[in-house]
Write an enzyme that holds these catalytic residues in place. Structure first.
Site, PDB file in Angstrom:
ATOM      1  N   TRP A 182       0.836  -1.210   0.000  1.00 21.43           N
ATOM      2  CA  TRP A 182       0.000   0.000   0.000  1.00 21.43           C
ATOM      3  C   TRP A 182       0.865   1.251   0.000  1.00 21.43           C
ATOM      4  CZ3 TRP A 182      -4.200  -1.422  -1.916  1.00 21.43           C
ATOM      5  CH2 TRP A 182      -4.847  -2.599  -1.525  1.00 21.43           C
ATOM      6  N   LYS A 184     -11.866  -2.079   7.173  1.00 23.53           N
ATOM      7  CA  LYS A 184     -11.035  -2.873   8.074  1.00 23.53           C
ATOM      8  C   LYS A 184     -11.497  -2.741   9.532  1.00 23.53           C
ATOM      9  CE  LYS A 184      -8.525  -3.439   4.328  1.00 23.53           C
ATOM     10  NZ  LYS A 184      -7.563  -2.446   3.865  1.00 23.53           N
ATOM     11  N   ASP A 217      -1.678   6.840   6.170  1.00 32.07           N
ATOM     12  CA  ASP A 217      -2.722   5.899   5.765  1.00 32.07           C
ATOM     13  C   ASP A 217      -2.938   4.966   6.955  1.00 32.07           C
ATOM     14  OD1 ASP A 217      -4.248   3.825   4.801  1.00 32.07           O
ATOM     15  OD2 ASP A 217      -2.908   3.306   3.130  1.00 32.07           O
TER      16      ASP A 217
END
Ligand SMILES: *Cc1c(COP(=O)(O)O)cnc(C)c1O
Length: 355
Positions: free
Chosen positions: A99, A190, A166
């Site tokens: 990511w 999540k 993030d």
């Protein structure tokens, strides 16, 4: 048989979130209509949207001068929206996984990117340390929890540049010192809600410093100005997010949640370290308390498929590791009860006995 949902994302939600969401699908806030069919401009949903943003602020103790907005496009759209809004000349990034490197790729479209450190050569099994962030960076970006590799930075770095993170897979897992950050963003799927919404916490004075024109939808100021209602927001995921946030508050807030998470992770890591069949895949000091990655020890490698089947037969769902790590990954997000972690540990012990 009870299912224990260890999926990495979309992932387990609290019973409370599921039940309240199910009820609102048939009758939302006494309207006699489903949450799936109401106007986002109706007063009932406006109240949901406002309360959810206010609860994010309350739970994370967000200081004055920051706004919370719900956005579309996933955390992946933030990879370009952040540089679009903040990157003038140069930004610094820490490369700790897939990511993070996806975020780096997007930032390069907008200016110079200084990758201050990377653990790619070691398949991202640790968080690089001892790097320096150039003080002339417009901002420094890092991924607080590496969902795929199972490493985590469970602290808020002290730097002399703007900080962007993030936090998609560990937001609300611990208290965060928001005052150190200029932008925090997280996809919902999540630790908050079903897929379909992302939120960002934005320091107002971080905006307005870039020369380039910014498309309306990609400009944080658009969404801040319209109180997260510039266009049709994802109504149902925001409703579900509010239920999770209420549940977090009811539990006692993020300090209590962090303690639960540390306990749960310790139960599983202790078993991985004790059990002769398994080993963890990352540096011990960087172990994530959200995503626990482990593999079979070399001499037991050929038992991998058998263990997967054995665990599935006992109700364990979603423990297959990501293809870039292999083995197993158990995600222990906030909604995961300790009893499910214990159930997984029991399965590991039982499998060890049989071999
Ligand atoms: C899941 C995840 C993403 C991607 O989120 P999307 O909503 O699918 O774009 C980005 N960053 C992290 C840390 C993630 O865990």
């Amino acid at each position: 048989m009870k299912k224990h949902n260890f999926s990495a994302g979309p992932s387990i939600l609290s019973e409370y979130t599921i039940q309240q969401s199910a009820a609102a699908i048939t009758n939302f806030a006494g309207t006699g209509l489903s949450i799936l069919e109401v106007s986002h401009r109706g007063k009932e949903f406006v109240a949901v949207n406002d309360e959810a943003r206010a609860l994010i602020k309350e739970l994370l103790d967000v200081p004055a001068g920051y706004d919370v907005v719900f956005l579309g496009g996933g955390a992946s759209l933030q990879f370009c929206m952040v540089p679009f809004n903040l990157l003038n000349k140069k930004a610094s990034y820490l490369d700790t996984g897939t990511w993070a490197s996806n975020a780096i790729k997007e930032a390069k479209l907008f200016g110079e990117v200084d990758v201050v450190a990377s653990s790619e050569d070691a398949n991202y099994t640790f968080i690089p340390k001892g790097y320096t962030v150039p003080e002339d960076s417009d901002y420094f970006h890092f991924t607080s929890n590496n969902t795929i590799y199972g490493t985590e930075m469970r602290y808020d770095p002290d730097l002399n540049v703007r900080l962007v993170s993030d936090m998609s897979s560990d937001i609300f897992s611990r208290p965060v010192d928001v005052s150190k950050y200029d932008i925090i963003y997280a996809g919902a799927q999540k630790n908050l809600a079903p897929a379909g919404v992302t939120f960002a916490i934005v320091r107002e004075d971080a905006l307005g410093h870039v020369e380039r024109p910014i498309p309306t939808m990609l400009d944080y100021r658009t969404h801040i100005k319209k109180e997260s209602m510039f266009n049709t927001p994802p109504v149902f995921p925001i409703f579900a997010a509010l239920q999770t946030l209420k549940w977090y508050k009811e539990l006692g807030g993020l300090k209590v949640i962090e303690k639960n998470n540390l306990d749960k992770a310790a139960i599983l890591y202790n078993e991985i370290d004790r059990n002769k069949l398994f080993r963890g895949t990352v540096a011990v000091e960087d172990r994530s308390i959200m995503n626990v990655c482990f593999v079979m020890n070399d001499e037991y490698k050929d038992l991998e498929a058998d263990f997967g089947a054995f665990a599935a037969a006992a109700g364990m769902v979603g423990i297959k590791g990501h293809r870039s790590v292999g083995g197993f990954r158990a995600s222990l997000y906030n909604a995961m009860p300790k009893s499910s972690v214990q159930a997984l540990v029991d399965v590991m012990k039982e499998f060890e006995k049989q071999h």
